[in-house]
Scaffold this active site. Structure first.
Site, PDB file in Angstrom:
ATOM      1  N   CYS A 104      59.215  37.291  54.767  1.00  0.00           N
ATOM      2  CA  CYS A 104      59.814  35.978  55.078  1.00  0.00           C
ATOM      3  C   CYS A 104      59.296  35.426  56.412  1.00  0.00           C
ATOM      4  O   CYS A 104      58.958  34.252  56.517  1.00  0.00           O
ATOM      5  CB  CYS A 104      61.334  36.080  55.212  1.00  0.00           C
ATOM      6  SG  CYS A 104      62.164  36.750  53.790  1.00  0.00           S
ATOM      7  N   ASP A 105      59.293  36.289  57.424  1.00  0.00           N
ATOM      8  CA  ASP A 105      59.181  35.786  58.787  1.00  0.00           C
ATOM      9  C   ASP A 105      57.826  36.032  59.457  1.00  0.00           C
ATOM     10  O   ASP A 105      57.620  35.586  60.596  1.00  0.00           O
ATOM     11  CB  ASP A 105      60.302  36.385  59.655  1.00  0.00           C
ATOM     12  CG  ASP A 105      61.685  35.989  59.135  1.00  0.00           C
ATOM     13  OD1 ASP A 105      61.757  34.943  58.449  1.00  0.00           O
ATOM     14  OD2 ASP A 105      62.648  36.701  59.388  1.00  0.00           O
ATOM     15  N   CYS A 108      62.797  41.084  57.656  1.00  0.00           N
ATOM     16  CA  CYS A 108      62.053  40.691  56.448  1.00  0.00           C
ATOM     17  C   CYS A 108      60.647  40.244  56.845  1.00  0.00           C
ATOM     18  O   CYS A 108      60.449  39.098  57.266  1.00  0.00           O
ATOM     19  CB  CYS A 108      62.780  39.564  55.699  1.00  0.00           C
ATOM     20  SG  CYS A 108      61.904  39.006  54.227  1.00  0.00           S
TER      21      CYS A 108
END
Lengths: 214, 325
Positions: free
Chosen positions: B153-154, B150
């Site tokens: 997200c990361d 992701c």
């Protein structure tokens, strides 16, 4: 600093806060001389407060208000806790600014802390009532993570319903030391009692299954 | 600075009030939401059961190929879909997983992780897909220790780091673009040639910190406590080499989330559900739409269209072929 919330965003937040039932208080801890995102967090809370008269905000100093620091087990700043209308601490805390996607877990915590029914099934409530050991849930997030607010909101709802449970949203960029300590490099990362780990946005029953192992 | 998706959670009691649904939708991505919209407009008793609204749209930073929307954030597109569905007051049971589906001819019983069971005359499984894994040694070991699926997200964890992006389709190219503000160096590795749209590939030309290795196969993720690199096979030279890197973003497509129904209905060798022209599976009354089906082009607009088709077909089935009460 310019306003964080523009007219359109304020309108949306006002609507999201409309279901609030009772007063809530947010107790924010910052530091004299400031800290990374302390100023922004204080400003966000202050602007949110203006959008609903059931919201109260108290600002404390991490170095001076030792009693409160101890009472709410504050370890770093910026951190704020939410109290219900009886000024009871229910274990709901935010470490770092709940901006980006975390605005959703923030507003959700306010509304449910004010007394709105969480709408959980009786089977879930029965299982939750049986958790009788102290539980500390850390939910590490980034503000760009769309899956994180769900995990934070679930952890916070567990805390609201069981006095043995505390749950923190931890913004991984601001709290880098803590993130490194817990080897966070993917979010949402959920750490329970500094021992058990879950990654991802899990439904409440998956959280409960982990808590029942303790 | 703020990404809204606040909504009131549907209480399970709202769902419990319906003894038998006409149509239940499992999944809240484009296929599921559009199916619910079409079904509600037909007057069906329809509800959605989902853990997280938006599906894979939430992992997409920018969408630039959905007709009528020019460069919209994936999440905003999903909010736009949801707002439309909510205007029709479709009940949505959120934050739960469907654990089991029983076929009680001609109806279906749906067991949900909140401990409840719901009866329905017809059912749509639109549970989408999840990131495909490389399946190489070290990948599993270093998940969240450098390996991620992701980018949105990361990406912040890769500040000033070297990140490898695996894949050659649109998602991989978008992953590279998502990493640009954070990573100090990006290396794209793909086992064959690019499959991404030209309009996206053109954007890579301006990224100075990007290296591209096509015809290069990832053999292993290596490291100690965290990943430190990947071993690759250069197909041109037939030699293996190590690329040192702090992170690996895997964007090589999806695998279908068909676990719920794979033992009930016909699937292909990839686990994708086989459907007829009306999106019906091999079981009458059980439909599938979106990335879970064997339709080869996994696109938002195609998933949404499949959801619409399923809902219209369900309406027809209930009027003409449903044998229950």
């Amino acid at each position: 600093m310019a306003n964080l919330l523009n007219e359109e965003v304020s309108k949306q937040i006002k609507e999201a806060l409309a279901p609030m039932q009772n007063e809530i208080t947010m107790v924010l801890f910052t530091k004299e001389g400031g800290c990374n995102t302390c100023e922004e967090t204080e400003q966000l809370l202050s602007e949110i407060k203006e959008l609903n008269d059931k919201i109260l905000v108290e600002v404390k100093d991490f170095d001076k208000d030792k009693e409160d620091v101890k009472k709410y087990k504050i370890t770093d700043v910026p951190t704020f806790v939410m109290l219900d209308d009886k000024k009871q601490y229910k274990g709901v805390r935010f470490q770092g600014i709940p901006a980006g996607h975390e605005i959703n877990s923030f507003l959700s915590a306010i509304v449910f802390m004010s007394g709105l029914d969480l709408g959980l099934d009786s089977k879930v409530l029965d299982r939750l009532a049986k958790i009788d050991k102290p539980v500390d849930i850390k939910v590490f997030v980034t503000l760009s993570c769309p899956h994180c607010p769900g995990a934070v909101a679930t952890a916070h709802s567990l805390a609201m319903l069981n006095e043995n449970i505390e749950a923190s949203m931890i913004e991984a960029q601001t709290f880098q030391e803590l993130s490194v300590k817990h080897k966070v490099s993917g979010v949402p990362k959920i750490v329970i009692n500094d021992e058990y780990e879950l990654v991802g946005n899990h439904p409440i029953d998956a959280f409960l299954t982990e808590l029942e192992k303790i | 600075m703020f990404n809204f998706s606040v909504e009131k959670q549907t209480q399970s009691s709202e769902f419990d009030n319906i003894k038998k649904w006409d149509f239940l939708v499992v999944g809240g991505g484009p296929a599921g939401l559009n199916a619910a919209l079409y079904a509600k407009r037909k007057g069906l008793k329809v509800g959605i059961i989902v853990n997280e609204i938006g599906g894979q749209l939430n992992n997409t930073t920018w969408v630039d190929n959905y007709l009528g929307f020019n460069m919209i954030e994936g999440e905003n597109l999903s909010h736009t879909f949801l707002d439309h569905v909510k205007q029709l007051e479709v009940p949505i049971l959120k934050g739960v997983y469907v654990q089991n589906i029983d076929y009680l001819k001609p109806d279906f019983s749906v067991s949900v992780s909140n401990g409840k069971e719901y009866m329905t005359k017809t059912l749509l499984v639109a549970t989408g897909g999840e990131p495909r894994k490389l399946g190489v040694s070290g990948e599993k070991e270093f998940i969240n220790k450098g390996v991620t699926y992701c980018a949105t997200c990361d990406a912040p964890f890769f500040k000033e780091k070297h990140v490898v992006v695996a894949g050659g389709g649109n998602s991989a190219v978008e992953g590279v673009i998502d990493l640009v503000p954070w990573a100090s160096k990006i290396t794209l590795v793909h086992r064959s040639q690019f499959r991404a749209d030209k309009i996206l590939l053109d954007k890579l030309n301006d990224i100075e910190k990007l290296d591209i290795h096509l015809e290069t196969q990832i053999l292993a993720v290596v490291g100690n406590e965290r990943m430190t690199g990947i071993e690759v096979l250069d197909k041109h030279t037939n030699k293996t080499k190590l690329i040192e890197a702090d992170g690996l973003l895997v964007e090589i497509g999806t695998v279908p989330n068909s676990g719920l129904v794979k033992d009930m209905v016909m699937t292909n060798e990839r686990g994708e559900v086989k459907v007829d022209l009306n999106q019906m599976t091999s079981i009458p009354g059980l439909y599938a739409a979106g990335d879970i089906t064997e339709q080869p082009f996994k696109q938002i607009i195609i998933s949404a269209a499949e959801g619409a088709k399923a809902a219209l077909a369900v309406n027809q089935y209930l009027n003409q072929n449903y044998k229950g009460e």
